[in-house]
Design a protein around this motif. Structure first.
Motif, mmCIF file in Angstrom:
data_model
loop_
_atom_site.group_PDB
_atom_site.id
_atom_site.type_symbol
_atom_site.label_atom_id
_atom_site.label_comp_id
_atom_site.label_asym_id
_atom_site.label_seq_id
_atom_site.Cartn_x
_atom_site.Cartn_y
_atom_site.Cartn_z
ATOM 1 N N SER A 19 3.762 2.303 5.786
ATOM 2 C CA SER A 19 5.160 2.551 5.432
ATOM 3 C C SER A 19 6.109 1.734 6.310
ATOM 4 O O SER A 19 7.152 1.278 5.851
ATOM 5 N N PHE A 20 5.752 1.535 7.574
ATOM 6 C CA PHE A 20 6.577 0.724 8.468
ATOM 7 C C PHE A 20 6.636 -0.726 7.999
ATOM 8 O O PHE A 20 7.712 -1.330 7.946
ATOM 9 N N MET A 23 8.685 -0.863 4.742
ATOM 10 C CA MET A 23 10.115 -0.731 5.003
ATOM 11 C C MET A 23 10.684 -2.034 5.571
ATOM 12 O O MET A 23 11.781 -2.463 5.185
ATOM 13 N N ASN A 24 9.955 -2.678 6.473
ATOM 14 C CA ASN A 24 10.452 -3.925 7.056
ATOM 15 C C ASN A 24 10.516 -5.050 6.026
ATOM 16 O O ASN A 24 11.440 -5.866 6.074
ATOM 17 N N ILE A 26 11.081 -4.621 2.810
ATOM 18 C CA ILE A 26 12.235 -4.302 1.959
ATOM 19 C C ILE A 26 13.533 -4.693 2.659
ATOM 20 O O ILE A 26 14.428 -5.281 2.046
ATOM 21 N N ILE A 27 13.651 -4.387 3.940
ATOM 22 C CA ILE A 27 14.861 -4.744 4.694
ATOM 23 C C ILE A 27 15.021 -6.257 4.762
ATOM 24 O O ILE A 27 16.130 -6.785 4.616
#
Length: 53
Positions: A19-20, A23-24, A26-27
């Motif tokens: 998930s980390f 998320m990175n 996507i950012i």
């Protein structure tokens, strides 16, 4: 023989790492694409404040 962590700890750790990374990414791609709506909103909002005295 070394003591091992329970399986659910390892599963939680793998889910956290996945998930980390997700998320990175996507950012990163969210910042790479320029937001087009905000530019048009800013242009429309600046036209509203032209004073006619």
């Amino acid at each position: 023989m070394p003591q091992m962590a329970p399986l659910w700890w390892e599963i939680l750790f793998i889910i956290f790492i996945a998930s980390f990374l997700f998320m990175n990414t996507i950012i990163y791609f969210n910042k790479a694409l320029p937001p087009q709506k905000s530019l048009t909103d800013k242009k429309a909002s600046t036209d509203e404040f032209k004073w006619k005295w």
